[in-house]
Design a protein around this motif. Structure first.
Motif, PDB file in Angstrom:
ATOM      1  N   GLY A  75      30.763  49.925  40.684  1.00 59.18           N
ATOM      2  CA  GLY A  75      31.998  49.217  40.422  1.00 59.18           C
ATOM      3  C   GLY A  75      32.566  49.453  39.047  1.00 59.18           C
ATOM      4  N   ASP A  76      33.250  48.427  38.525  1.00 63.72           N
ATOM      5  CA  ASP A  76      34.082  48.592  37.334  1.00 63.72           C
ATOM      6  C   ASP A  76      33.674  47.665  36.194  1.00 63.72           C
ATOM      7  OD1 ASP A  76      34.781  46.201  38.458  1.00 63.72           O
ATOM      8  OD2 ASP A  76      36.908  46.652  38.690  1.00 63.72           O
ATOM      9  N   LYS A  80      27.801  50.293  35.910  1.00 61.87           N
ATOM     10  CA  LYS A  80      28.627  51.191  36.717  1.00 61.87           C
ATOM     11  C   LYS A  80      27.994  51.510  38.061  1.00 61.87           C
ATOM     12  CE  LYS A  80      31.791  51.443  33.625  1.00 61.87           C
ATOM     13  NZ  LYS A  80      33.027  50.646  33.841  1.00 61.87           N
ATOM     14  N   ASN A 113      31.812  43.955  39.341  1.00 65.03           N
ATOM     15  CA  ASN A 113      32.997  43.774  40.188  1.00 65.03           C
ATOM     16  C   ASN A 113      34.076  42.996  39.449  1.00 65.03           C
ATOM     17  OD1 ASN A 113      34.460  44.061  42.614  1.00 65.03           O
ATOM     18  ND2 ASN A 113      33.808  42.034  43.317  1.00 65.03           N
ATOM     19  N   ASN A 115      37.172  43.717  38.513  1.00 64.83           N
ATOM     20  CA  ASN A 115      38.537  43.789  39.048  1.00 64.83           C
ATOM     21  C   ASN A 115      38.561  44.024  40.558  1.00 64.83           C
ATOM     22  OD1 ASN A 115      39.932  43.618  36.428  1.00 64.83           O
ATOM     23  ND2 ASN A 115      38.974  45.612  36.045  1.00 64.83           N
ATOM     24  N   GLN A 117      36.872  45.969  42.336  1.00 63.83           N
ATOM     25  CA  GLN A 117      36.725  47.370  42.728  1.00 63.83           C
ATOM     26  C   GLN A 117      35.289  47.701  43.140  1.00 63.83           C
ATOM     27  OE1 GLN A 117      39.519  49.432  42.859  1.00 63.83           O
ATOM     28  NE2 GLN A 117      40.447  47.433  42.469  1.00 63.83           N
ATOM     29  N   GLY A 118      34.397  46.722  43.082  1.00 66.88           N
ATOM     30  CA  GLY A 118      32.998  46.973  43.388  1.00 66.88           C
ATOM     31  C   GLY A 118      32.754  47.213  44.871  1.00 66.88           C
TER      32      GLY A 118
END
Length: 250
Positions: A75-76, A80, A113, A115, A117-118
């Motif tokens: 993720g973000d 990472k 996670n 944002n 995006q995970g």
């Protein structure tokens, strides 16, 4: 020492697995701590990676598959990527890439996670591949059906099993610097063999999802298991305390 305990509930469409990983898990931590370039994992990362190790071992033990099961979260956030591989003989590999500061009380979303995006990916890589055969992989976001952030790895994997495999699953996971451990309770598929390699419960029985009273009762009992109990009690004591009114087949 590593322990894997499989069991069925007599007369009920429910199965379970309990794992405790000691030496294999502490060796992963020892090697990380000995790396002068990285040092030990931050405590929240250590606990998350340990829960991933336990979860991957539970899933590997719950399927008939000659190959490696690979569990990844990516993720973000400051973490990472975290990867665990469990081989058919239960050989373990696990690592996490940490690129930023991780607060002591960091949650799953704060680590990986930030944002939304995970993602979580589960890959089955067969030991022997046929020509053109690709590994099976399933991917789910680290959010629920309403796009809410999932803050527990167990919630992510339960969501994965429900969305990808149509199987009601309850997971209780815990880890510290000595043991990675977990309990899996799962409703048995009513037809065929349900597993991560892609078989599906028939459409005729999809209305059983979330509604089987036997599974719901057993899952409720399992959910009362506390982290400290899972980390410190032996398998026989845990199963006896949780399911003393049930007849277990082991």
């Amino acid at each position: 020492m590593s322990e894997i305990h499989k069991f069925l509930f007599e007369g009920l469409p429910v199965r379970g697995v309990l794992v405790r990983l000691g030496g294999a898990w502490t060796e992963i931590l020892r090697r990380r701590a000995a790396n002068s370039a990285t040092g030990s994992y931050p405590l929240p990362v250590q606990n998350m990676l340990g829960e991933m190790v336990a979860a991957a071992a539970l899933m590997q033990s719950n399927i008939k598959f000659n190959g490696s099961l690979i569990l990844q979260v990516l993720g973000d956030g400051p973490v990472k990527l975290a990867v665990v591989e469990v081989q058919a003989d239960f050989g373990l590999r696990a690592t996490a890439t940490v690129t930023g500061d991780v607060p002591l009380e960091a949650s799953l979303s704060q680590m990986i996670n930030v944002n939304n995006q995970g993602k979580c990916a589960i890959t089955l890589d067969p030991q022997t591949r046929f020509p053109g055969q690709q590994p099976y992989q399933g991917v789910v976001p680290l959010v629920g059906d309403a796009r809410e952030k999932l803050e527990k790895l167990s919630d992510v994997l339960e969501h994965y099993m429900l969305q990808s495999e149509q199987l009601d699953t309850t997971l209780v996971l815990a880890a510290d610097d000595k043991v990675a451990t977990g309990l899996l309770i799962q409703r048995l598929p009513l037809e065929g063999v349900g597993n991560l390699a892609g078989s599906r419960v028939s459409l005729a029985h999809e209305d059983e999802i979330g509604s089987n009273e036997h599974y719901k009762r057993i899952a409720l009992l399992a959910s009362t298991l506390k982290r400290e109990e899972l980390l410190t009690l032996d398998a026989d004591t845990i199963l006896r305390r949780l399911f003393w009114e049930e007849k277990l087949l082991r």
